[in-house]
Design an enzyme around this catalytic site. Structure first.
Site, mmCIF file in Angstrom:
data_model
loop_
_atom_site.group_PDB
_atom_site.id
_atom_site.type_symbol
_atom_site.label_atom_id
_atom_site.label_comp_id
_atom_site.label_asym_id
_atom_site.label_seq_id
_atom_site.Cartn_x
_atom_site.Cartn_y
_atom_site.Cartn_z
ATOM 1 N N ASP A 25 0.896 -1.157 -0.072
ATOM 2 C CA ASP A 25 0.089 -0.083 -0.342
ATOM 3 C C ASP A 25 0.879 1.275 0.014
ATOM 4 O O ASP A 25 1.592 1.584 0.938
ATOM 5 C CB ASP A 25 -0.986 -0.099 1.215
ATOM 6 N N GLU A 80 29.491 5.098 2.125
ATOM 7 C CA GLU A 80 29.673 3.556 2.385
ATOM 8 C C GLU A 80 29.352 2.891 1.013
ATOM 9 O O GLU A 80 28.830 1.746 0.914
ATOM 10 C CB GLU A 80 28.445 3.327 3.241
ATOM 11 N N CYS A 130 26.321 6.665 7.524
ATOM 12 C CA CYS A 130 26.141 7.811 7.133
ATOM 13 C C CYS A 130 26.698 9.002 7.594
ATOM 14 O O CYS A 130 26.118 10.320 7.395
ATOM 15 C CB CYS A 130 24.621 7.847 7.455
ATOM 16 N N THR A 157 16.573 -0.023 14.967
ATOM 17 C CA THR A 157 17.371 1.232 14.302
ATOM 18 C C THR A 157 16.830 2.511 14.760
ATOM 19 O O THR A 157 17.393 3.610 14.796
ATOM 20 C CB THR A 157 17.079 1.138 12.718
ATOM 21 N N HIS A 161 20.204 13.924 10.567
ATOM 22 C CA HIS A 161 20.181 12.897 9.561
ATOM 23 C C HIS A 161 18.861 12.588 9.383
ATOM 24 O O HIS A 161 17.893 12.435 10.548
ATOM 25 C CB HIS A 161 21.071 11.795 10.173
ATOM 26 N N LYS A 180 9.991 10.609 8.911
ATOM 27 C CA LYS A 180 9.328 10.434 10.135
ATOM 28 C C LYS A 180 10.406 10.616 11.188
ATOM 29 O O LYS A 180 10.223 11.262 12.218
ATOM 30 C CB LYS A 180 8.882 8.933 10.340
ATOM 31 N N LYS A 186 10.333 13.690 14.096
ATOM 32 C CA LYS A 186 10.476 13.270 15.391
ATOM 33 C C LYS A 186 11.289 13.853 16.451
ATOM 34 O O LYS A 186 11.217 14.288 17.471
ATOM 35 C CB LYS A 186 10.019 11.893 15.838
ATOM 36 N N ASN A 225 17.017 8.885 1.155
ATOM 37 C CA ASN A 225 18.041 9.095 2.139
ATOM 38 C C ASN A 225 19.298 8.906 1.545
ATOM 39 O O ASN A 225 19.570 7.739 0.830
ATOM 40 C CB ASN A 225 17.898 7.565 3.228
ATOM 41 N N SER A 269 25.196 4.530 11.328
ATOM 42 C CA SER A 269 24.993 3.374 12.027
ATOM 43 C C SER A 269 26.140 2.839 12.543
ATOM 44 O O SER A 269 27.208 2.921 12.090
ATOM 45 C CB SER A 269 24.259 2.575 11.198
#
Length: 349
Positions: free
Chosen positions: A30, A82, A114, A205, A238, A243, A247, A270, A300
């Site tokens: 979806d 990377e 990143c 993550t 980053h 979302k 946040k 990204n 990460s």
């Protein structure tokens, strides 16, 4: 901290785009739910003749245009990524040669997921501040990959930005007031040598990885500088997706007016090492003299680099000397999934 700042910056974004709807259609998902969940509508796709090296070169050339300096005076070139084209053959040397900076310089390819690009900025700050070099160039660029059908396929994109660091006040378009880093051993995302696609810890993550490091780095730099969110005109974080970015910004107390210019993910995806450098470049494209910026990267593994930056009056002299980030973002051509998998080499024969 000694006077160290940005004397030039440049960005580059490939022109091809693929929409979330196009990817979701192939996998029977979806698209509206995905767009709402990730706050991503489309992403950039490199053409077959583009890779991290070509993206880095284009961004570097734009940075030199804005700086207006002789590239031979650049004493260090660092490319954080990377997705370097070669396991053994430095992207940084290719960039240095392409902009005419060789041979009197040091160069290296950097890796820290990143945030390798912002690590390069810190390295240049140290070299310039110590007087070992006159100018340093740090680049964050990637052509990120996501396995077919994986959640990353909706966001992993391509792009990058370059920054030239110097210490001459009359050349600076922005001054670094301070920097701070927060690092732990957190296995949230990884890819072994020879593997085509990365693996990730799913929900792991989020809170123990991205949010823990980004928020602590942001709080750390503000404590170090004696500032609050109200002291900043802009912020950029980053952005693995929109979302997480929103946040993080809201949880720190930043408003939409402060974070909106740094947020490119909804129409870019990204760009991994290019995410914060590109977001910062868009802020600089719009900022006025005296504007204060909080920038926080994330890589990460895991770590975050935070920067407190103040824009100078020279910004208005250089901003139009190279393509602006939004101009590159709006220069686009849509492709379907078949062309996408061909361009990204996902068809294995």
């Amino acid at each position: 901290m000694k006077d160290i700042g940005i004397v030039g910056y440049g960005s580059y974004i490939p022109k091809y785009r693929i929409k979330v709807e196009e990817i979701a259609k192939v996998w029977g998902k979806d698209p509206e739910a995905i767009k709402k969940g990730l706050v991503v509508n489309e992403k950039s796709v490199p053409s077959p003749d583009e890779d991290t090296a070509t993206i880095a070169v284009e961004a570097a050339r734009n940075a030199v245009k804005r700086a207006g300096i002789n590239a031979e005076k650049i004493g260090a070139v660092y490319v954080g990524s990377e997705s370097h084209p070669y396991a053994v053959k430095p992207t940084s040397a290719t960039v240095a040669e392409a902009i005419g900076a060789t041979p009197d310089l040091t160069a290296a390819d950097l890796e820290f997921a990143c945030k390798a690009g912002t690590a390069g900025i810190q390295m240049c700050m140290g070299l310039v501040g110590s007087g070992l070099i006159e100018y340093g160039m740090a680049i964050g660029a990637d052509t990120a990959q996501g396995a077919p059908g994986d959640a990353l396929e909706y966001t992993a994109s391509a792009g990058g930005a370059a920054y030239i660091i110097g210490n001459k006040k009359d050349e600076m378009i922005a001054v670094f007031n301070g920097t701070y880093s927060y690092t732990t051993d957190t296995p949230d995302f990884w890819r072994r040598e020879g593997q085509s696609y990365p693996k990730h810890g799913g929900r792991f993550t989020g809170e123990p990885a991205y949010f823990k490091h980004v928020l602590n780095a942001a709080k750390g730099i503000m404590e170090k500088m004696g500032t609050t969110v109200k002291d900043y005109d802009y912020c950029v974080f980053h952005q693995p997706n929109g979302k997480f970015y929103i946040k993080a910004a809201k949880s720190l107390g930043f408003t939409n007016e402060q974070y909106k210019y740094g947020l490119l993910t909804p129409y870019l995806g990204n760009t991994y090492s290019g995410a914060v450098p590109l977001g910062l470049s868009n802020i600089l494209d719009h900022a006025e003299e005296g504007a204060r910026i909080l920038a926080v990267s994330y890589g990460s593994g895991a770590g975050s680099d935070a920067f407190d930056i103040t824009v100078t009056e020279r910004i208005k002299e250089v901003v139009d000397k190279a393509p602006k980030t939004l101009d590159l973002l709006n220069r686009k051509k849509y492709i379907d999934y078949a062309v996408y998998v061909k361009y990204r080499g996902k068809i294995k024969i």
